[in-house]
Motif scaffolding. Structure first.
Motif, PDB file in Angstrom:
ATOM      1  N   LEU A  32      29.922  68.007  78.715  1.00 20.11           N
ATOM      2  CA  LEU A  32      30.439  69.029  79.608  1.00 20.11           C
ATOM      3  C   LEU A  32      29.320  69.899  80.172  1.00 20.11           C
ATOM      4  CD1 LEU A  32      33.565  70.142  77.552  1.00 20.11           C
ATOM      5  CD2 LEU A  32      33.467  68.535  79.451  1.00 20.11           C
ATOM      6  N   CYS A  78      27.507  68.045  82.985  1.00 17.41           N
ATOM      7  CA  CYS A  78      28.229  68.071  84.251  1.00 17.41           C
ATOM      8  C   CYS A  78      28.196  69.454  84.875  1.00 17.41           C
ATOM      9  CB  CYS A  78      29.672  67.626  84.049  1.00 17.41           C
ATOM     10  SG  CYS A  78      30.596  67.506  85.588  1.00 17.41           S
ATOM     11  N   ILE A 133      27.576  70.459  88.640  1.00 18.26           N
ATOM     12  CA  ILE A 133      28.543  71.225  89.419  1.00 18.26           C
ATOM     13  C   ILE A 133      27.849  72.351  90.173  1.00 18.26           C
ATOM     14  CG2 ILE A 133      30.462  72.859  89.210  1.00 18.26           C
ATOM     15  CD1 ILE A 133      31.477  71.110  86.890  1.00 18.26           C
ATOM     16  N   TYR A 174      28.719  78.989  86.063  1.00 19.51           N
ATOM     17  CA  TYR A 174      30.095  78.474  86.045  1.00 19.51           C
ATOM     18  C   TYR A 174      31.052  79.511  86.627  1.00 19.51           C
ATOM     19  CZ  TYR A 174      34.181  76.011  84.180  1.00 19.51           C
ATOM     20  OH  TYR A 174      35.363  75.334  84.048  1.00 19.51           O
ATOM     21  N   HIS A 212      30.756  63.923  87.163  1.00 15.46           N
ATOM     22  CA  HIS A 212      32.072  64.578  87.142  1.00 15.46           C
ATOM     23  C   HIS A 212      33.080  63.716  86.379  1.00 15.46           C
ATOM     24  CE1 HIS A 212      30.689  67.344  90.368  1.00 15.46           C
ATOM     25  NE2 HIS A 212      31.609  68.121  89.854  1.00 15.46           N
ATOM     26  N   SER A 229      32.525  63.893  82.625  1.00 18.07           N
ATOM     27  CA  SER A 229      32.981  65.172  82.080  1.00 18.07           C
ATOM     28  C   SER A 229      34.501  65.237  82.006  1.00 18.07           C
ATOM     29  CB  SER A 229      32.446  66.318  82.947  1.00 18.07           C
ATOM     30  OG  SER A 229      32.868  67.553  82.439  1.00 18.07           O
ATOM     31  N   ILE A 230      35.161  64.769  83.050  1.00 15.85           N
ATOM     32  CA  ILE A 230      36.622  64.763  83.064  1.00 15.85           C
ATOM     33  C   ILE A 230      37.175  63.873  81.960  1.00 15.85           C
ATOM     34  CG2 ILE A 230      38.614  63.936  84.401  1.00 15.85           C
ATOM     35  CD1 ILE A 230      37.217  65.064  86.901  1.00 15.85           C
ATOM     36  N   GLU A 269      40.027  74.290  81.496  1.00 11.92           N
ATOM     37  CA  GLU A 269      38.711  73.734  81.815  1.00 11.92           C
ATOM     38  C   GLU A 269      38.848  72.401  82.557  1.00 11.92           C
ATOM     39  OE1 GLU A 269      34.480  72.796  79.535  1.00 11.92           O
ATOM     40  OE2 GLU A 269      36.148  73.729  78.465  1.00 11.92           O
ATOM     41  N   HIS A 304      37.534  71.510  86.343  1.00 18.22           N
ATOM     42  CA  HIS A 304      36.681  70.359  86.650  1.00 18.22           C
ATOM     43  C   HIS A 304      37.312  69.463  87.702  1.00 18.22           C
ATOM     44  CE1 HIS A 304      34.187  71.475  83.243  1.00 18.22           C
ATOM     45  NE2 HIS A 304      33.332  70.537  83.599  1.00 18.22           N
ATOM     46  N   CYS A 355      35.573  68.596  91.175  1.00 21.13           N
ATOM     47  CA  CYS A 355      35.393  67.222  91.649  1.00 21.13           C
ATOM     48  C   CYS A 355      35.911  67.075  93.067  1.00 21.13           C
ATOM     49  CB  CYS A 355      36.101  66.256  90.707  1.00 21.13           C
ATOM     50  SG  CYS A 355      35.709  64.510  91.004  1.00 21.13           S
TER      51      CYS A 355
END
Length: 402
Positions: free
Chosen positions: A36, A39, A43, A73, A317, A320-321, A371, A375, A379
């Motif tokens: 995470l 990513c 991001i 973030y 992405h 992480s997802i 979260e 994400h 994305c």
């Protein structure tokens, strides 16, 4: 929701051997932390518009969670494009009735408002490229894959909504159920059993991380990245060979001119001069690339960089997802296993312990649910920015011979 083993789980191993429940996923948050955090760096780069081609070095950098990342973030959540697409999707979900098993065309109708540039814009941009070129095919493949990951994100956003619906009765139960076991009434136990029964009857809202959709999409993006790297390196290698050949031809031309001039002075025979000219023509072909070719090479390099950056960001992405989906899928599975113990025994103390365990882990679950939702929107935003960047690289040029 049961992120860590509770006293209930330890006790049930000895008292209910037939309902033995292993810890659903101990320390799972630490297992996904690096994924995470990795990513999150990507991001922040995407939302700042930093589409560069230095992704190999970025992918190998060891990342760790820091206060700066948390700050970035938070800033990302305030990004205008992020909030715009979030509001758009939420508004769309409010007015549409999501029907399971929809036909593909209907699904793409839902996709069209959030996918930018849309299919028509992409199609018009690709008309300005050579339809037979390998690079054009790779660019078209990228646009297809970017649609696919957006479709997947829409599906996962619906999973988030279903998870909230699934846990809504649990949330109400946790609010009403007594904290003191001595205050529990039989009617409250019956209400808990009803809620648990309803929870157990519904499917896990999250797909398995090993599902075909995740694996196939990750493979598709990874394969596209390899193809882009291979074709770019091959094209650049061809250009270097051509450049060396061109430089050699220039030196050869100078030597030939000098040689012919000397031969004309020293040797006056027409036959020998003709022979020298013939040798110089056959052995030193002159090829000088035009300015247009150089512009096309620069254009091709920009297209590779744009497509490759988008592909790299989407892989991160997706990873992480998948980490978050894995976490939430396991949480629901663990909660269901605990709830089944209570349903099987219907013992007041066990019901109380299950409620206590769910109450303790509720915030962790909903934090991770939020979260995942963030994400998903990240994305969406990254896909649109990458598509727009690539279309901008294509559109100003009317042809490409790459």
């Amino acid at each position: 929701m049961s992120s860590f083993p509770s006293p209930l789980q330890t006790q049930t191993r000895s008292q209910h051997s037939q309902g033995n429940v292993a810890s659903p996923f101990p320390n799972v948050l630490r297992e996904h932390e690096n994924c995470l955090c990795k990513c999150l760096n990507q991001i922040c780069s995407v939302l700042s518009g930093n589409f560069t081609d230095d992704t190999p070095s970025s992918s190998t950098t060891q990342l760790s969670p820091t206060l700066n990342l948390s700050h970035e973030y938070s800033l990302a959540l305030q990004n205008n494009s992020y909030n715009e697409i979030r509001h758009m999707i939420e508004a769309q979900m409010q007015v549409e009735n999501v029907i399971e098993g929809e036909v593909t065309d209907t699904h793409h109708l839902r996709l069209s408002p959030v996918l930018r540039p849309n299919r028509d814009c992409v199609h018009q941009a690709l008309l300005h490229t050579n339809p037979n070129a390998t690079l054009t095919h790779l660019l078209s493949t990228y646009f297809d894959h970017s649609e696919n990951i957006t479709t997947l994100c829409l599906m996962l956003r619906q999973c988030v909504s279903r998870a909230r619906t699934l846990y809504a009765p649990i949330t109400h139960l946790l609010q009403d159920f007594p904290y003191d076991p001595s205050s529990i009434h039989i009617s409250q136990c019956n209400s808990a059993i009803d809620v648990f029964t309803q929870f157990d009857s519904l499917d896990n809202p999250f797909p398995s991380p090993d599902s075909h959709d995740f694996n196939e999409m990750h493979h598709s993006f990874s394969q596209l990245k390899e193809q882009l790297d291979h074709h770019r390196n091959k094209s650049l290698s061809r250009f270097r060979v051509l450049h060396r050949a061109t430089s050699g031809s220039a030196f050869c031309l100078i030597g030939t001119v000098v040689g012919v001039a000397i031969s004309a002075v020293v040797i006056s025979t027409h036959a020998l001069a003709a022979f020298v000219g013939l040798v110089s023509t056959s052995l030193c072909p002159i090829y000088v690339p035009s300015h247009l070719k150089k512009k096309q090479l620069a254009h091709m390099t920009q297209l590779y960089a744009a497509a490759r950056s988008g592909t790299f960001f989407h892989i991160n992405h997706l990873e992480s997802i998948v980490c978050l989906v894995d976490l939430l899928h396991s949480a629901v599975k663990g909660d269901r296993e605990l709830i089944r113990i209570a349903l099987k025994s219907r013992d007041i103390y066990l019901i109380y312990e299950v409620v206590k365990d769910l109450r303790n882990s509720r915030n962790k679950f909903f934090d991770k649910l939020k979260e995942l939702e963030d994400h998903i929107y990240f994305c969406f935003d990254a896909v649109n920015k990458s598509r727009a960047n690539l279309v901008d690289q294509i559109h100003p040029h009317q042809s490409s011979n790459s």
